[in-house]
Design a protein around this motif. Structure first.
Motif, short mmCIF file in Angstrom:
data_model
loop_
_atom_site.label_atom_id
_atom_site.label_comp_id
_atom_site.label_asym_id
_atom_site.label_seq_id
_atom_site.Cartn_x
_atom_site.Cartn_y
_atom_site.Cartn_z
N GLN A 1 0.92 -1.21 0.00
CA GLN A 1 0.07 -0.09 0.10
C GLN A 1 0.93 1.22 0.02
O GLN A 1 1.80 1.39 0.80
CB GLN A 1 -0.80 -0.13 1.27
N VAL A 2 0.74 1.93 -1.05
CA VAL A 2 1.45 3.36 -0.98
C VAL A 2 0.51 4.57 -0.74
O VAL A 2 -0.71 4.69 -1.01
CB VAL A 2 2.04 3.49 -2.50
N ILE A 3 1.04 5.22 0.30
CA ILE A 3 0.12 6.46 0.85
C ILE A 3 0.88 7.80 0.36
O ILE A 3 1.97 8.01 0.98
CB ILE A 3 0.25 6.55 2.50
N PHE A 4 0.19 8.46 -0.37
CA PHE A 4 0.81 9.96 -0.95
C PHE A 4 0.22 10.83 0.15
O PHE A 4 -1.03 10.98 0.33
CB PHE A 4 0.19 10.24 -2.43
N VAL A 5 1.17 11.69 0.64
CA VAL A 5 0.82 12.89 1.48
C VAL A 5 0.77 14.13 0.37
O VAL A 5 1.76 14.50 -0.20
CB VAL A 5 1.71 13.16 2.38
N THR A 6 -0.48 14.49 0.05
CA THR A 6 -0.46 15.46 -1.21
C THR A 6 -0.83 16.68 -0.72
O THR A 6 -1.27 17.14 0.32
CB THR A 6 -1.48 14.70 -2.21
N SER A 7 -1.03 17.80 -1.46
CA SER A 7 -1.61 18.92 -1.33
C SER A 7 -2.20 19.50 -2.64
O SER A 7 -2.26 18.80 -3.75
CB SER A 7 -0.43 19.82 -0.90
N ARG A 8 -2.82 20.64 -2.35
CA ARG A 8 -3.51 21.33 -3.94
C ARG A 8 -2.70 21.25 -5.05
O ARG A 8 -1.62 21.30 -5.12
CB ARG A 8 -3.97 22.75 -3.50
N LYS B 1 -1.93 18.28 -6.93
CA LYS B 1 -1.18 17.40 -6.78
C LYS B 1 -1.92 15.87 -7.33
O LYS B 1 -1.34 15.01 -7.24
CB LYS B 1 -0.21 16.91 -5.77
N ASN B 2 -3.13 16.20 -7.81
CA ASN B 2 -3.80 15.15 -8.41
C ASN B 2 -3.22 14.19 -9.43
O ASN B 2 -3.43 13.08 -9.38
CB ASN B 2 -5.11 15.69 -8.63
N ALA B 3 -2.39 14.91 -10.17
CA ALA B 3 -1.95 14.24 -11.41
C ALA B 3 -1.05 12.86 -10.91
O ALA B 3 -1.18 11.89 -11.48
CB ALA B 3 -0.54 14.93 -12.22
N LEU B 4 -0.67 12.98 -9.59
CA LEU B 4 0.27 11.96 -9.10
C LEU B 4 -0.66 10.81 -8.87
O LEU B 4 -0.24 9.47 -9.40
CB LEU B 4 0.83 12.36 -7.48
N GLN B 5 -1.95 10.79 -8.25
CA GLN B 5 -2.68 9.74 -7.82
C GLN B 5 -3.34 9.29 -9.42
O GLN B 5 -3.30 8.09 -9.74
CB GLN B 5 -3.96 10.24 -7.21
N VAL C 1 -3.11 2.52 -3.93
CA VAL C 1 -2.61 3.88 -3.73
C VAL C 1 -3.66 4.83 -3.04
O VAL C 1 -4.89 4.67 -3.43
CB VAL C 1 -2.28 4.79 -4.98
N LEU C 2 -3.25 5.15 -1.68
CA LEU C 2 -4.26 6.00 -1.06
C LEU C 2 -3.58 7.42 -0.86
O LEU C 2 -2.30 7.47 -1.06
CB LEU C 2 -4.16 5.39 0.44
N SER C 3 -4.47 8.36 -0.44
CA SER C 3 -3.66 9.57 -0.13
C SER C 3 -4.10 10.37 0.96
O SER C 3 -5.49 10.09 1.51
CB SER C 3 -4.06 10.38 -1.40
N VAL C 4 -3.55 11.49 1.58
CA VAL C 4 -4.17 11.89 2.73
C VAL C 4 -3.53 13.56 2.38
O VAL C 4 -2.37 13.62 1.65
CB VAL C 4 -3.43 11.27 3.94
N GLY D 1 8.57 16.60 8.47
CA GLY D 1 7.79 15.72 9.69
C GLY D 1 6.52 15.93 9.74
O GLY D 1 5.78 14.79 10.09
N HIS D 2 5.89 17.22 9.63
CA HIS D 2 4.66 17.21 9.68
C HIS D 2 3.86 16.26 8.47
O HIS D 2 2.70 15.75 8.77
CB HIS D 2 4.08 18.67 9.36
N ALA D 3 4.30 16.45 7.42
CA ALA D 3 3.87 15.55 6.16
C ALA D 3 3.74 13.96 6.79
O ALA D 3 2.71 13.30 6.30
CB ALA D 3 4.99 15.81 5.06
N VAL D 4 4.81 13.54 7.35
CA VAL D 4 4.76 12.04 7.77
C VAL D 4 3.61 12.01 8.72
O VAL D 4 2.99 11.05 8.85
CB VAL D 4 6.08 11.59 8.37
N LEU D 5 3.70 12.92 9.72
CA LEU D 5 2.55 12.76 10.87
C LEU D 5 1.25 12.79 10.07
O LEU D 5 0.25 11.85 10.67
CB LEU D 5 2.59 14.00 11.75
N CYS D 6 0.86 13.51 9.16
CA CYS D 6 -0.43 13.40 8.27
C CYS D 6 -0.78 12.20 7.90
O CYS D 6 -2.07 11.65 7.71
CB CYS D 6 -0.30 14.24 7.23
N ALA D 7 -0.01 11.12 7.86
CA ALA D 7 -0.27 9.79 7.39
C ALA D 7 -0.68 8.69 8.43
O ALA D 7 -0.93 7.88 8.07
CB ALA D 7 0.81 9.22 6.41
N GLN D 8 -0.64 9.34 9.86
CA GLN D 8 -0.76 8.42 10.65
C GLN D 8 -2.08 7.85 10.83
O GLN D 8 -1.97 6.35 11.04
CB GLN D 8 -0.55 9.32 12.14
N PRO D 9 -3.24 8.39 10.51
CA PRO D 9 -4.65 7.75 10.36
C PRO D 9 -4.57 6.50 9.37
O PRO D 9 -5.15 5.62 9.67
CB PRO D 9 -5.44 8.76 9.96
#
Ligand code: UTP
Length: 295
Positions: A53-60, A62-66, A100-103, A112-120
């Protein structure tokens, strides 16, 4: 269960300011090496290490990646109708590589904050982190023999510890990296226990020449440390600060990754990656060599 490593977090939410103006509308992680986007190399590297399972931490923006890792039925139908089945198969393979999932990271508050966003999504499991702009090309012999993420995953499972990929850098470059404090002088083939990390030290203050590069395996306890880490340099939550706490408590081991690496956020490395890949392709290698000779 805690020793099973099946999730990889790939933070891709940064602003990519070094790549402007290109990165204003297109994610840096989509920059292609000839015709393969950077992110595909990274996703294939984690899959080769057994990640499901790949988890992208994305932002406005960045949809092309998914979308890239999705199926595209209209394009598939079009290509097959034209008899371009080989190309359609290639695209279908990319669309079914992995789950592929995203948050979202709503503000670029640092790695560090980006990694924390993936916790859920990660929950209480050990997990891989790969920076979305660093490639360890599979055509390099050392990377092929010992793929970086696979090495880190195996070491983490053998020693029941968190792991980090490092490389030796010239002493005048320590101020561009997180640098390790270790008990040994050298890291050879065996993993070495990390005593601490120093963010971007001047050469005279650097505790070693071993720089953290963008591959890690973390115990989920890192989320607790990240949640308690105050904003540091540049108002960002630094991953290295939380890693220092790991060193003090659960333990962190460094693995010396000796294969070729490209930081595609750096224009010189990006151009180098293009040239190296072009020289590998028979249809491009000859004309490129001939062209270079004329310069
Ligand atoms: P970088 O610092 O190299 O990327 O982060 P950046 O901030 O996008 O680029 P510059 O320095 O402004 O040019 C390494 C990876 O971490 C992600 C980035 O997308 C990149 O893939 N990242 C960084 C995040 O996801 N969130 C952040 O807050 C910072």
């Amino acid at each position: 269960m805690k020793n099973l490593i099946r999730k990889a977090v790939i933070p891709v939410a940064g602003l990519g300011t070094r790549g402007l103006p290109f990165t204003k509308e297109i994610p840096k992680e989509m920059l292609p090496i000839i015709d393969i986007p950077t992110i595909q190399f990274i996703v294939e590297e984690v899959i080769a290490a057994g990640i499901e399972q790949v988890i992208f931490v994305t932002s406005r923006g960045k949809n092309a990646l998914q979308d890239y890792f999705d199926l595209s039925p209209a394009l598939d139908g079009f290509l097959r109708k034209k008899g371009k089945n080989e190309l359609a198969d290639k695209l279908q393979k990319i669309g079914t590589l992995c789950e592929v999932l995203s948050v979202r990271q709503k503000e670029p508050l640092g790695l560090g904050h980006a990694v924390l966003c993936a916790q859920p999504i990660v929950g209480d499991e050990k997990f891989v982190v790969c920076l979305g702009d660093e490639i360890f090309p599979p055509w390099d012999q050392l990377n092929r023999a010992r793929p970086p993420v696979k090495q880190l995953v195996e070491t983490s499972q053998e020693l029941n510890t968190s792991t980090v990929g490092v490389m030796e850098v010239p002493i005048n470059e320590t101020k561009s990296y997180g640098i390790l404090r270790i008990s040994e002088d050298k890291i050879t083939d065996a993993p070495v226990k990390v005593l601490g990390t120093v963010e971007k030290p001047e050469p005279e203050k650097a505790p070693s020449r071993y720089a953290i590069i963008g591959r890690y395996v973390f115990d989920p306890i890192i989320f607790d440390y990240l949640a308690r880490t105050p904003k540091g340099a540049g108002g960002e939550i630094q991953l290295t600060d939380a890693m220092t706490q790991l060193c003090d408590k659960e333990g962190l081991h460094a693995v010396n990754l000796k294969g070729c690496r490209y930081d595609i956020g750096n224009p010189f490395f990006y151009v180098k990656a293009q040239i190296d890949e072009a020289l590998r392709r028979p249809e491009l290698a000859r004309p490129l060599r001939e062209y270079l000779k004329t310069l």
